[in-house]
Design a protein around this motif. Structure first.
Motif, short mmCIF file in Angstrom:
data_model
loop_
_atom_site.label_atom_id
_atom_site.label_comp_id
_atom_site.label_asym_id
_atom_site.label_seq_id
_atom_site.Cartn_x
_atom_site.Cartn_y
_atom_site.Cartn_z
N ILE A 290 8.21 19.45 -7.65
CA ILE A 290 7.70 18.85 -6.10
C ILE A 290 6.53 18.07 -6.50
CG2 ILE A 290 6.44 19.94 -4.31
CD1 ILE A 290 8.10 22.55 -4.37
N GLY A 291 5.75 18.57 -7.54
CA GLY A 291 4.59 17.53 -7.83
C GLY A 291 4.85 16.31 -8.33
N ILE A 292 5.68 16.18 -9.31
CA ILE A 292 5.78 14.81 -10.17
C ILE A 292 6.82 13.91 -8.94
CG2 ILE A 292 7.69 13.93 -11.72
CD1 ILE A 292 6.91 16.18 -13.62
N SER A 293 7.54 14.52 -8.11
CA SER A 293 8.30 13.95 -7.15
C SER A 293 7.15 12.95 -6.12
CB SER A 293 9.34 14.51 -6.38
OG SER A 293 10.04 13.68 -5.49
N ASP A 294 6.10 14.06 -5.83
CA ASP A 294 5.12 13.55 -5.04
C ASP A 294 4.24 12.67 -5.67
OD1 ASP A 294 3.47 13.38 -2.46
OD2 ASP A 294 2.19 14.77 -3.75
N GLN A 295 3.85 12.95 -6.72
CA GLN A 295 2.41 12.13 -7.25
C GLN A 295 3.01 10.68 -7.92
OE1 GLN A 295 -0.92 13.07 -7.09
NE2 GLN A 295 -0.02 14.19 -5.61
N PHE A 296 4.05 10.63 -8.35
CA PHE A 296 4.61 9.60 -9.37
C PHE A 296 5.32 8.45 -8.29
CE2 PHE A 296 3.56 12.39 -12.65
CZ PHE A 296 2.70 11.50 -13.40
N GLN A 297 5.81 9.14 -7.21
CA GLN A 297 6.88 8.22 -6.46
C GLN A 297 7.73 7.56 -7.01
OE1 GLN A 297 6.37 7.80 -2.67
NE2 GLN A 297 5.56 9.98 -3.11
N ILE A 298 8.23 8.21 -8.03
CA ILE A 298 9.57 7.80 -8.73
C ILE A 298 10.59 8.69 -8.44
CG2 ILE A 298 10.30 7.27 -10.98
CD1 ILE A 298 7.58 6.69 -12.07
N PRO A 299 11.83 8.57 -8.22
CA PRO A 299 13.05 9.48 -7.75
C PRO A 299 13.00 10.24 -8.86
CG PRO A 299 13.67 7.24 -7.74
CD PRO A 299 12.10 7.14 -7.84
N VAL A 300 13.15 11.59 -8.62
CA VAL A 300 13.74 12.56 -9.57
C VAL A 300 15.38 12.50 -9.29
CG1 VAL A 300 14.18 15.12 -10.16
CG2 VAL A 300 11.68 14.07 -9.59
N LYS A 301 15.81 11.86 -10.27
CA LYS A 301 17.44 11.91 -10.08
C LYS A 301 18.42 12.99 -10.56
CE LYS A 301 20.34 7.70 -9.85
NZ LYS A 301 20.36 5.95 -10.23
N TYR A 302 17.86 13.63 -11.55
CA TYR A 302 18.65 14.65 -12.20
C TYR A 302 17.97 15.67 -12.47
CZ TYR A 302 21.39 10.31 -12.88
OH TYR A 302 22.25 9.23 -12.92
N ILE A 303 18.31 17.07 -12.39
CA ILE A 303 17.62 17.95 -12.84
C ILE A 303 18.68 19.04 -13.64
CG2 ILE A 303 15.98 18.24 -10.89
CD1 ILE A 303 17.91 20.35 -9.62
N GLY A 304 17.98 19.56 -14.58
CA GLY A 304 18.75 20.50 -15.49
C GLY A 304 18.66 21.92 -15.38
N VAL A 305 19.62 22.60 -14.69
CA VAL A 305 19.51 23.84 -14.28
C VAL A 305 20.42 24.88 -14.91
CG1 VAL A 305 18.74 23.46 -11.92
CG2 VAL A 305 21.21 23.48 -12.56
N GLY A 306 20.74 24.59 -16.26
CA GLY A 306 21.59 25.53 -17.02
C GLY A 306 22.09 24.91 -18.26
N GLU A 307 22.53 25.80 -19.22
CA GLU A 307 23.07 25.21 -20.50
C GLU A 307 24.37 24.41 -20.46
OE1 GLU A 307 22.65 28.34 -23.41
OE2 GLU A 307 20.52 28.50 -23.24
N SER A 308 25.13 24.76 -19.54
CA SER A 308 26.62 24.32 -19.53
C SER A 308 26.78 22.92 -19.38
CB SER A 308 27.45 25.03 -18.42
OG SER A 308 28.55 24.17 -17.94
N ILE A 309 27.76 22.15 -19.65
CA ILE A 309 27.83 20.72 -19.48
C ILE A 309 27.68 20.21 -18.12
CG2 ILE A 309 30.39 20.47 -19.69
CD1 ILE A 309 30.05 18.28 -21.61
N GLU A 310 28.01 21.22 -17.31
CA GLU A 310 28.40 20.89 -16.00
C GLU A 310 26.85 20.93 -15.35
OE1 GLU A 310 30.79 19.95 -14.07
OE2 GLU A 310 32.65 20.62 -15.33
N ASP A 311 25.95 21.45 -15.97
CA ASP A 311 24.77 21.75 -15.25
C ASP A 311 23.46 20.98 -15.09
OD1 ASP A 311 25.70 24.51 -14.93
OD2 ASP A 311 25.20 25.57 -16.61
N LEU A 312 23.98 19.69 -15.25
CA LEU A 312 22.98 18.43 -15.12
C LEU A 312 23.37 18.18 -13.62
CD1 LEU A 312 20.74 16.65 -16.13
CD2 LEU A 312 22.78 15.07 -16.38
N GLN A 313 22.59 18.24 -12.79
CA GLN A 313 22.94 17.84 -11.12
C GLN A 313 22.02 16.81 -10.66
OE1 GLN A 313 22.32 21.37 -8.78
NE2 GLN A 313 23.87 22.39 -9.52
N VAL A 314 22.69 15.96 -9.60
CA VAL A 314 21.67 15.05 -9.09
C VAL A 314 21.07 15.59 -8.28
CG1 VAL A 314 22.21 13.20 -7.28
CG2 VAL A 314 23.64 13.26 -9.13
N PHE A 315 19.58 15.46 -8.22
CA PHE A 315 18.71 16.18 -7.30
C PHE A 315 18.84 15.80 -5.93
CE2 PHE A 315 14.23 16.15 -5.77
CZ PHE A 315 13.99 17.44 -5.81
N ASN A 316 18.96 16.86 -5.19
CA ASN A 316 18.96 16.58 -3.42
C ASN A 316 17.83 17.61 -3.24
OD1 ASN A 316 19.60 17.73 -0.88
ND2 ASN A 316 20.96 16.14 -1.27
#
Length: 326
Positions: A290-316
């Motif tokens: 939340i803070g990085i998205s707001d402060q830098f005004q650079i889009p957070v495009k991806y987030i890693g939420v697990g170890e699986s190869i599938e667990d890199l998600q486009v940030f919504n």
């Protein structure tokens, strides 16, 4: 109907995530959510309405959750305005209010709602240069990105331009083999710009759709970093005139405020166009997104939420806030 309710109305909101991906996101943010709400429960214990003491406690909770001081102050100011307008605002409504205000805040950032691994049709090959310090999950992110793009039907080529560490080249080769995409590399100590040049030439010859270039994961002085990245850019542009199309900065979400500092360093050294925040599943510091998205005004495009190869998600952002407050 409030802003947040409009966005999250089950009748109107179409989730961009599959049910499995949404469950992964919910699980990945579990530690952050549990930590946040346990603190929030204590902050409002015995209180029936939102008053100055509750707001002071909330400010402390948000800062300790790595939302960041400046973003926290924005959120508190917005809630103070609502309290002033509604003298009888109850603490039982605080959860919903926070959801609304954080979603509203993120709606003012540049983070998009694109929920697919897609690239512009008129850019081929589409060149992504990846930057970030060692240990943030940079190589893993590149491997998972390559997998996701290949899964979406794109032809991907990787470039091992982090020639400072032999391990970096070896680790990227492991991912290239796993995903079954070609890797262009040279010996340790080779000129990174030369590797990038060879990678783009190879990608053009193979009619590839996407090129992902790894770069050195060390924060040497800003001038040295800037010179190195500038040279890589200049050499790549001899092959693809407008490369790179994205400069992706990878940050480790579990480091909290250190991630803020790294973002500052790299945004000074190069033109970062988007962010990937990793390791959110292993930390209670998910508020850093939340803070990085707001402060830098650079889009957070991806987030890693697990170890699986599938667990890199486009940030919504809406799905993120929904999972955080679920």
């Amino acid at each position: 109907m409030s802003f947040f309710k409009r966005i999250f109305s089950s009748e109107k909101r179409e989730s961009g995530l599959t049910e499995e991906a949404k469950e992964t996101l919910d699980k990945g943010l579990e530690k952050s959510k549990t930590s946040f709400f346990s603190k929030l429960t204590k902050a409002v214990a015995g209180k029936s309405k939102v008053d100055a003491e509750v707001l002071d406690n909330l400010e402390e909770i948000l800062v300790s959750s790595d939302v960041g001081v400046n973003t926290t102050l924005k959120i508190i100011e917005r809630i103070e305005t609502r309290v002033a307008n509604d003298k009888f605002l109850g603490t039982d409504e605080l959860n919903l209010i926070l959801r609304e205000e954080i979603a509203g805040l993120l709606s003012e950032t540049k983070s998009g709602e694109d929920v697919e691994f897609t690239i512009p049709a008129n850019k081929k090959p589409y060149v992504i240069m990846v930057v970030g310090v060692n240990g943030v999950g940079k190589t893993t992110t590149i491997g998972k990105l390559a997998y996701q793009f290949k899964k979406a039907g794109y032809k991907v080529v990787l470039g091992a331009a982090d020639t400072f560490r032999a391990a970096a080249i070896d680790q990227l080769q492991v991912w290239a083999d796993r995903v079954e995409v070609p890797l262009v590399k040279q010996l340790m100590g080779s000129d990174p710009a030369s590797v990038a040049f060879d990678t783009l030439q190879s990608a053009v010859a193979q009619d590839a759709d996407i090129v992902i270039i790894d770069t050195a994961g060390r924060l040497h002085n800003k001038v040295g970093l800037m010179n190195e990245l500038t040279k890589i850019n200049r050499v790549m542009q001899k092959v693809v005139a407008d490369a790179p199309h994205d400069v992706l900065l990878v940050l480790d979400g579990s480091t909290g405020q250190n991630a803020f500092e790294q973002a500052k360093q790299f945004t000074v050294a190069t033109d970062v166009t988007c962010l990937a925040i990793t390791k959110l599943d292993g930390t209670a510091k998910g508020g850093v997104v939340i803070g990085i998205s707001d402060q830098f005004q650079i889009p957070v495009k991806y987030i890693g939420v697990g170890e699986s190869i599938e667990d890199l998600q486009v940030f919504n952002k809406f799905e993120f806030v929904d999972s955080f407050f679920k």
